[in-house]
Every structure is written in C-alpha cells, then in structure tokens.
Design a protein around this motif. Structure first.
Motif, mmCIF file in Angstrom:
data_model
loop_
_atom_site.group_PDB
_atom_site.id
_atom_site.type_symbol
_atom_site.label_atom_id
_atom_site.label_comp_id
_atom_site.label_asym_id
_atom_site.label_seq_id
_atom_site.Cartn_x
_atom_site.Cartn_y
_atom_site.Cartn_z
ATOM 1 N N ILE A 128 0.715 -1.226 0.033
ATOM 2 C CA ILE A 128 -0.089 -0.079 0.061
ATOM 3 C C ILE A 128 0.697 1.191 0.042
ATOM 4 O O ILE A 128 1.747 1.285 0.937
ATOM 5 C CB ILE A 128 -0.783 -0.081 1.373
ATOM 6 N N LEU A 129 0.638 2.042 -1.040
ATOM 7 C CA LEU A 129 1.398 3.237 -1.183
ATOM 8 C C LEU A 129 0.421 4.630 -0.810
ATOM 9 O O LEU A 129 -0.527 4.686 -1.740
ATOM 10 C CB LEU A 129 2.111 3.611 -2.406
ATOM 11 N N ILE A 225 3.315 -1.219 3.959
ATOM 12 C CA ILE A 225 2.710 0.101 3.669
ATOM 13 C C ILE A 225 3.996 0.988 3.507
ATOM 14 O O ILE A 225 4.915 1.142 4.509
ATOM 15 C CB ILE A 225 2.016 0.458 4.782
ATOM 16 N N ILE A 226 4.087 1.567 2.247
ATOM 17 C CA ILE A 226 5.165 2.464 2.054
ATOM 18 C C ILE A 226 4.520 3.844 2.061
ATOM 19 O O ILE A 226 3.704 4.291 1.122
ATOM 20 C CB ILE A 226 6.018 2.149 0.736
ATOM 21 N N TRP A 227 4.891 4.771 2.897
ATOM 22 C CA TRP A 227 4.078 5.968 3.345
ATOM 23 C C TRP A 227 4.868 7.446 2.866
ATOM 24 O O TRP A 227 6.059 7.530 3.676
ATOM 25 C CB TRP A 227 3.625 6.094 4.305
ATOM 26 N N VAL A 252 7.083 1.337 6.199
ATOM 27 C CA VAL A 252 8.167 2.069 5.823
ATOM 28 C C VAL A 252 7.846 3.693 5.703
ATOM 29 O O VAL A 252 6.976 3.895 4.862
ATOM 30 C CB VAL A 252 8.855 1.549 4.361
ATOM 31 N N LYS A 253 8.511 4.420 6.327
ATOM 32 C CA LYS A 253 8.370 5.911 6.063
ATOM 33 C C LYS A 253 9.292 6.478 5.127
ATOM 34 O O LYS A 253 10.662 6.578 5.323
ATOM 35 C CB LYS A 253 8.249 6.564 7.525
ATOM 36 N N LEU A 254 8.625 7.443 4.234
ATOM 37 C CA LEU A 254 9.635 8.176 3.465
ATOM 38 C C LEU A 254 9.439 9.499 3.769
ATOM 39 O O LEU A 254 8.259 10.028 3.344
ATOM 40 C CB LEU A 254 9.228 8.116 1.922
ATOM 41 N N PRO A 255 10.553 10.142 4.423
ATOM 42 C CA PRO A 255 10.010 11.413 5.069
ATOM 43 C C PRO A 255 9.653 12.667 4.202
ATOM 44 O O PRO A 255 9.061 13.615 4.213
ATOM 45 C CB PRO A 255 11.466 11.684 5.875
ATOM 46 N N GLU A 268 13.502 4.325 -4.150
ATOM 47 C CA GLU A 268 13.276 4.069 -2.567
ATOM 48 C C GLU A 268 12.105 3.004 -2.598
ATOM 49 O O GLU A 268 12.057 2.146 -1.912
ATOM 50 C CB GLU A 268 12.818 5.269 -1.728
ATOM 51 N N VAL A 269 11.157 3.363 -3.498
ATOM 52 C CA VAL A 269 10.129 2.063 -3.433
ATOM 53 C C VAL A 269 10.336 0.874 -4.087
ATOM 54 O O VAL A 269 9.965 -0.089 -3.610
ATOM 55 C CB VAL A 269 8.673 3.038 -4.227
ATOM 56 N N SER A 270 10.772 0.905 -5.238
ATOM 57 C CA SER A 270 10.941 -0.209 -5.894
ATOM 58 C C SER A 270 11.737 -1.472 -5.161
ATOM 59 O O SER A 270 11.504 -2.599 -5.154
ATOM 60 C CB SER A 270 11.692 -0.125 -7.332
#
Length: 282
Positions: A128-129, A225-227, A252-255, A268-270
């Motif tokens: 989930i993004l 979850i990649i957020w 996973v948090k992407l600031p 970062e996502v792939s």
C-alpha cells in the motif's frame, strides 16, 4: 527493460494494461499495480522495470474510465468502489491470475484493497502506497471540486487538471514528457473527464473506508505500507495504527515523499517492494 502495451476485453469492456515481463521467471506470483486519481498506469513506469529485472511479472491496468481503457457511460458502469472492485475481480480472472501480489496507491486504488479483503485466498502479499485507509480520510478539496454540479464538468475537461493535481500531490515538478503522457487521454476524448466526475460523485468514501477499517482489523496476509510522510492530503495516522496493531503489517516511512511516492521516489519504492516480495515471512 521494455514495458509492453496490451488490451483485453472483459464483459464487453476493453481494459488497457502495461506489462513488464522478466527474461527468466521466478516462482513468485505476478504483481498487479493499481493507480489512483487522476492518473493511469503510466504512473508505474519507473517501478515495473525493476520488478521484471528481479524475475517478477508486473502488470498495471488503467481503471475503466481512465487512460486507454474503455470509458463506459454510467448506464453501463456505475463508477462506484464496489463496481470497480467487481470489475477488477473479473479482469484478474480474465488474465488467468490464480494468485497475485497487489500494489495499490491513492484514491480509487483502495478498490484494490476491497478486492483483497473479499478474495484473501488470491492475494499473496499486499503493498500500500499513500491510500486512504480509515474513516478519517477525506477527499481533498482539489478533487471534491471535480464532482460539483456544472463546475465539475468544466474542470474535468481541462487537460491541465492532471498537471496541477500530480504536481500538487507530489510536491515536485514532473517532467514535461511525462505530463504529456498523463494528460493524453484527456486530449483524446471528453469521456475521460465525464468518467472522473462520475467517480468523484459515486466515491462514497465514508462507506468504503468503514469496510476497509473493519476488514483490515482482522487482515492476515503479509502487508507492506510505504508512506510518503509529507502527503498533503492523507495523514499517516491510519497507516501507523494499522502497522502497530497487526504483526503482519510493516510500515516504511519516506520522510520527504508525498502523495505519489512512485513518481519521484522509485529508487526508494521499487527495491523495498522487491525485497518484501522475496523475503521469507514465517
């Protein structure tokens, strides 16, 4: 890695989908990537090649009403979340995907989660993004306007709507050549704008989110979850709560990423998707 363009007819409706096929397949099931609003499958262009390079068959359809898929009238398709979830189920059957992993993003992407909740035996893993996950989620005003009487019809006929929304949601400039592909469907037919207006008017977000909250509270399929933590439209609170409550869910948090992490943060996502799909989970 080449991404091919394909069509398939399902229940008299033409679906368009992009596909990145690996040169040598792994034993992992195919990965189906579902876009949000107001984009189409092109949004996954930077993610799909890495999946294929790692032995995963990646497929990304345009939802009905979007991209190069059919734009049926409301007499033929009601544009509700349930209609989309059912249509997705029929598409998956037509593609003969007995089991698959799902990647979903954004408003409308949540119809993929509805499918997963209704068919958990078909879903190997869920990614989930930045997708609405709880009744606290609200449709941003920028999208609400697309459903207003008269105003909505005018706004959704403007191809630059895509530029403004994708860049507002991502917080970064998107290359002109990529925006040209995103807006191309709006330049080809007014039916795209009419479909977008119909989606907003039929979204019934509170009811859909109530179903997600209930279903995800007992969800057992491994989930990542990649957020994008700087999302201007969706709070990370629901994602954080879900990851805190369920042992099978990791976050996973992407600031610096915002609503469309796949557009500007594919590096970062792939790899995180690939790692998650191959990781042994007890």
């Amino acid at each position: 890695m080449t991404i091919s363009e394909n069509t398939i007819e399902v229940n008299s409706q033409r679906w368009f989908y992009r596909q990145a096929a690996p040169s040598s397949k792994s034993d992992k099931p195919p990965v189906l990537l579902l876009h949000g609003l107001p984009s189409h499958s092109y949004t996954w262009r930077q993610v799909m090649p890495l999946l294929a390079e790692n032995g995963l068959l990646a497929l990304a359809p345009d939802w009905l009403g979007f991209g190069a898929s059919a734009k049926p009238s409301r007499r033929d398709f009601p544009y509700t979340p349930t209609a989309y979830s059912t249509a997705l189920s029929d598409l998956i059957d037509a593609l003969e995907l007995e089991r698959l992993s799902l990647v979903v993003q954004g408003f409308l992407g949540f119809a993929g989660i509805q499918y997963a909740l209704r068919h958990p035996q078909r879903v190997e893993r869920l990614i989930i993004l930045n997708t609405p996950l709880s009744t606290a989620a609200k449709l941003p005003w920028q999208m609400q306007q697309w459903g207003l009487p008269l105003v909505g019809e005018m706004l959704t006929q403007d191809p630059l709507l895509v530029d403004r929304t994708l860049e507002a949601g991502s917080g970064f400039v998107i290359a002109d050549q990529d925006l040209a592909v995103h807006r191309q469907p709006f330049l080809k037919t007014s039916a795209v704008g009419r479909a977008l207006t119909a989606v907003i008017r039929q979204l019934a977000l509170p009811a859909a989110m109530a179903e997600l909250e209930s279903g995800l509270s007992t969800w057992e399929v491994p989930t990542l979850i990649i957020w994008g933590m700087a999302d201007p439209w969706l709070s990370p609170a629901a994602a954080e709560k879900l990851a805190g409550d369920r042992q099978n869910v990791e976050l996973v948090k992407l600031p610096e990423a915002k609503h469309y992490p796949q557009e500007h943060w594919p590096q970062e996502v792939s790899p995180r998707i690939v790692n998650f799909l191959y990781r042994q989970i007890s």
